[in-house]
Design a protein around this motif. Structure first.
Motif, PDB file in Angstrom:
ATOM      1  N   ILE A 251      28.737  48.640  -3.793  1.00 34.75           N
ATOM      2  CA  ILE A 251      30.038  49.146  -4.245  1.00 34.75           C
ATOM      3  C   ILE A 251      29.897  50.620  -4.607  1.00 34.75           C
ATOM      4  N   PRO A 252      31.020  51.369  -4.643  1.00 35.11           N
ATOM      5  CA  PRO A 252      30.933  52.792  -4.995  1.00 35.11           C
ATOM      6  C   PRO A 252      30.293  52.980  -6.367  1.00 35.11           C
TER       7      PRO A 252
ATOM      8  N   ARG B   8      35.886  45.936  -9.652  1.00 35.37           N
ATOM      9  CA  ARG B   8      35.302  44.929  -8.749  1.00 35.37           C
ATOM     10  C   ARG B   8      36.334  43.936  -8.230  1.00 35.37           C
ATOM     11  N   ILE B   9      37.333  43.585  -9.042  1.00 38.92           N
ATOM     12  CA  ILE B   9      38.311  42.611  -8.562  1.00 38.92           C
ATOM     13  C   ILE B   9      39.084  43.182  -7.369  1.00 38.92           C
ATOM     14  N   ARG B  10      39.149  44.513  -7.278  1.00 36.81           N
ATOM     15  CA  ARG B  10      39.827  45.138  -6.138  1.00 36.81           C
ATOM     16  C   ARG B  10      38.967  45.087  -4.878  1.00 36.81           C
ATOM     17  N   LEU B  11      37.661  44.963  -5.057  1.00 39.76           N
ATOM     18  CA  LEU B  11      36.739  44.930  -3.917  1.00 39.76           C
ATOM     19  C   LEU B  11      36.410  43.505  -3.488  1.00 39.76           C
ATOM     20  N   ALA B  12      36.522  42.557  -4.412  1.00 41.00           N
ATOM     21  CA  ALA B  12      36.023  41.192  -4.178  1.00 41.00           C
ATOM     22  C   ALA B  12      36.853  40.443  -3.152  1.00 41.00           C
ATOM     23  N   ASP B  13      36.168  39.586  -2.373  1.00 41.94           N
ATOM     24  CA  ASP B  13      36.861  38.650  -1.486  1.00 41.94           C
ATOM     25  C   ASP B  13      37.823  37.815  -2.327  1.00 41.94           C
ATOM     26  N   GLY B  14      39.037  37.677  -1.859  1.00 45.58           N
ATOM     27  CA  GLY B  14      39.981  36.791  -2.542  1.00 45.58           C
ATOM     28  C   GLY B  14      40.618  37.389  -3.782  1.00 45.58           C
TER      29      GLY B  14
ATOM     30  N   VAL C  25      46.026  51.219 -11.945  1.00 49.98           N
ATOM     31  CA  VAL C  25      46.155  51.976 -13.197  1.00 49.98           C
ATOM     32  C   VAL C  25      44.793  52.280 -13.819  1.00 49.98           C
ATOM     33  N   ASP C  26      43.832  51.366 -13.671  1.00 56.01           N
ATOM     34  CA  ASP C  26      42.451  51.682 -14.062  1.00 56.01           C
ATOM     35  C   ASP C  26      41.747  52.240 -12.829  1.00 56.01           C
ATOM     36  N   PRO C  27      41.220  53.474 -12.891  1.00 54.52           N
ATOM     37  CA  PRO C  27      40.505  53.991 -11.716  1.00 54.52           C
ATOM     38  C   PRO C  27      39.368  53.035 -11.316  1.00 54.52           C
ATOM     39  N   LEU C  28      39.297  52.715 -10.023  1.00 57.72           N
ATOM     40  CA  LEU C  28      38.343  51.710  -9.531  1.00 57.72           C
ATOM     41  C   LEU C  28      36.929  51.962 -10.042  1.00 57.72           C
ATOM     42  N   GLU C  29      36.479  53.217  -9.890  1.00 55.68           N
ATOM     43  CA  GLU C  29      35.066  53.495 -10.136  1.00 55.68           C
ATOM     44  C   GLU C  29      34.698  53.608 -11.614  1.00 55.68           C
ATOM     45  N   LEU C  30      35.664  53.375 -12.496  1.00 59.94           N
ATOM     46  CA  LEU C  30      35.292  53.256 -13.914  1.00 59.94           C
ATOM     47  C   LEU C  30      34.818  51.833 -14.212  1.00 59.94           C
ATOM     48  N   TYR C  31      35.168  50.870 -13.328  1.00 61.06           N
ATOM     49  CA  TYR C  31      34.750  49.474 -13.527  1.00 61.06           C
ATOM     50  C   TYR C  31      35.025  49.021 -14.965  1.00 61.06           C
TER      51      TYR C  31
ATOM     52  N   LYS D 293      27.009  37.724  -4.861  1.00 57.66           N
ATOM     53  CA  LYS D 293      26.498  38.562  -3.766  1.00 57.66           C
ATOM     54  C   LYS D 293      26.259  39.990  -4.252  1.00 57.66           C
ATOM     55  N   GLU D 294      27.192  40.505  -5.058  1.00 59.74           N
ATOM     56  CA  GLU D 294      27.050  41.879  -5.544  1.00 59.74           C
ATOM     57  C   GLU D 294      25.877  41.978  -6.517  1.00 59.74           C
ATOM     58  N   GLU D 295      25.748  40.977  -7.392  1.00 63.46           N
ATOM     59  CA  GLU D 295      24.626  40.963  -8.342  1.00 63.46           C
ATOM     60  C   GLU D 295      23.281  40.927  -7.610  1.00 63.46           C
ATOM     61  N   ARG D 296      23.250  40.251  -6.460  1.00 59.64           N
ATOM     62  CA  ARG D 296      21.992  40.151  -5.711  1.00 59.64           C
ATOM     63  C   ARG D 296      21.793  41.279  -4.720  1.00 59.64           C
TER      64      ARG D 296
END
Lengths: 347, 347
Positions: free
Chosen positions: B338-339, A230-236, A271-277, B330-333
């Motif tokens: 996200i993928p 999520r940090i890779r997707l989040a604004d900022g 290094v951590d695949p995104l979709e493993l969250y 926003k994501e929680e709501r």
């Protein structure tokens, strides 16, 4: 090899990393391992470990040679000194007891036989031992394993155990002593053939390299409440926080003489695949209300960088936030007392 | 004064600030107030407000002249235009709908009669209205009230209602128009004699002054999870975070021409008594999973300061963390997709 010839190894901390280390050492046949457990002692003592491992397959009810619920007092129990004492616990120097006092019953200050192996993250973790145990060789273990204890005594290892071993610089010992112990340990640890355990002459490079993840993504995820996907997707997230922080670490490393390639930033982001969250350790700790390892992972590289004149504005703020979050946990656990609350309307 | 001569006032947002504003205006006798409510509409519509107020005493089942559950469409309902429309809602420009679209049914763009009063925090909050309603005078309301809605329709006001009113600069209107409307509003609002409502010719000073609290303590408390008492006690809190951030605001204010005295830093640190352990609005919002007002409180002063060359390293990091936390909400709501998650072991 008879049991008497095996190296006598004590592992303090039998969680996700310590359990796999114990297994590797026992499988290699060159070590007899005693594991000191705390929260999972009852589970492992009664039923052994359940281990689901990409290196070792599935093991049920597996036990190392010995398990204990506290660090043995070798003088009181009249035990021979250990050849190696491996620390795989969390390292939280701002919360007592200190690790050096924790292991001192098994490692008297006069002991010249034992080698200490710190499979822990961060910088300057050897410093307390250079004071408390100046004659003890201290090895650096940088683990790149993917492993988790999903419940007490149940370990899931889903990424290979790769371990980098070298000697920390000790001004009071011949450099050859540490290197020789490190090479011996690599042999014992790698003997089972299931793992990749490598000797490295320069331990600082792998430590700084891992800090690109651990001083940056780890606290940023803990503070924002976002996992590494999520940090890779989040604004900022990436451009505002992760990249600036990582660039500060790369710059500090360079100034202290550790050359990291610029590509390490993108490598660590991915290094951590995104979709493993995945939740990195500090985020997992904050979610559980546990203390966080922010001093060695974030405070030490910040202090090192500032000492050599690197501007570290992002890490400075992250550090102070992490410190305040640690204070919050201390206060929640009653380690800090604050003045009693007053009622606004009766003031 | 007959009801027909009273000013016709619409208040959008009838929470802790809006309810007391409505009460002040009705008590003064110069205004007939319609309040638009959302989450507390049913409670107030059925039973009125319960108000426990240091200015007004205890009121049970109090109602303004009219309550509504949405902004009236004055054209469709054939209503006369309002003299004043007061906004006391939260201001969250990064989450739709925009406030200017929210109020537009009560304020058509051709309307030259109505004056807008923004009793909201932060900088540049008038800017969207200068575009959407360029002919409308927009007043700045800086409220220093201590008031909370402890449950729907139940308001506890434990600190005096002090309100600073002035006109925002509008390049398309004669300055005298805004000032005249501001002075008229001050008279109407203060008529009841229970409140301190003052006219100010320079609205930027009070806005920047309040930002010393709102751009700093507010997000720092939200991010660390500590209230305004605990942040003063916590390691790293005051010296590491609050003071550096506040000094950046004071410096930015100076560079844009707003002179704040240095003492404002200590004043704002101590403005909430320590032992009340008060949660400022952003911390309360994060705890409830609500959106935070970080753009006007933190983003705008940051952008203003950077535009005039002030280094704002602390606010920059706080801003990006606040942005990531807003993304999390926003994501929680479900406002962001996200993928889907993958399983590590089946990868």
């Amino acid at each position: 090899m008879a049991d008497g010839q095996k190296k006598n190894v004590l592992i303090v901390g039998g969680g996700a990393v310590g359990a796999i280390a114990a297994l590797n050492l026992e499988v290699g046949g060159l070590a007899s391992v005693t594991v000191v457990l705390r929260s999972n002692f009852n589970a492992v003592n009664e039923g052994g470990y359940t281990i689901e491992s990409c290196d070792h397959g599935v093991l049920k009810s597996w036990k190392p040679s010995h398990v204990r619920n506290e660090v043995p007092d070798i003088e009181k129990e009249n035990l021979p000194p250990y050849d190696y004492i491996i620390l795989t616990t969390k390292n939280i120097p701002d919360v007592p007891p200190s690790i050096s006092s924790l292991i001192s019953p098994a490692l008297t200050s006069l002991n010249k036989h034992t080698t200490l192996v710190l499979i822990q993250n961060g910088l300057n973790i050897e410093k307390p031992f250079l004071k408390s145990h100046p004659q003890t060789p201290v090895l650096s273990g940088v683990s790149l394993i993917g492993s988790a204890e999903i419940k007490p005594g149940v370990i899931v290892q889903d990424d290979r155990d790769r371990l980098l071993i070298g000697a920390f610089h000790n001004p009071q010992l011949e450099p050859a002593i540490g290197s020789q112990k490190a090479k011996e340990f690599v042999e014992i640890y790698g003997k089972g053939g299931k793992t990749e355990c490598l000797f490295e002459s320069d331990v600082l490079t792998s430590r700084w390299r891992k800090l690109v993840y651990n001083a940056c993504l780890n606290p940023i995820c803990a503070i924002t409440g976002l996992d590494t996907g999520r940090i890779r997707l989040a604004d900022g997230g990436l451009e505002g926080l992760v990249r600036p922080a990582m660039r500060e670490i790369v710059e500090a490393a360079r100034k202290v003489g550790v050359e990291l390639v610029d590509e390490v930033v993108d490598f660590m982001i991915g290094v951590d695949p995104l979709e493993l969250y995945l939740a990195p350790s500090m985020l997992a700790d904050v979610r559980k209300g546990n203390f966080i390892e922010y001093e060695n992972l974030l405070g030490e590289p910040l202090r090192e960088g500032k000492a050599v004149g690197v501007a570290m504005p992002t890490l400075q703020v992250l550090y102070n936030i992490a410190k305040a979050i640690q204070w919050r946990t201390k206060e929640e656990r009653g380690l800090i007392k604050i003045p009693p609350k007053k009622n606004a309307m009766t003031n």
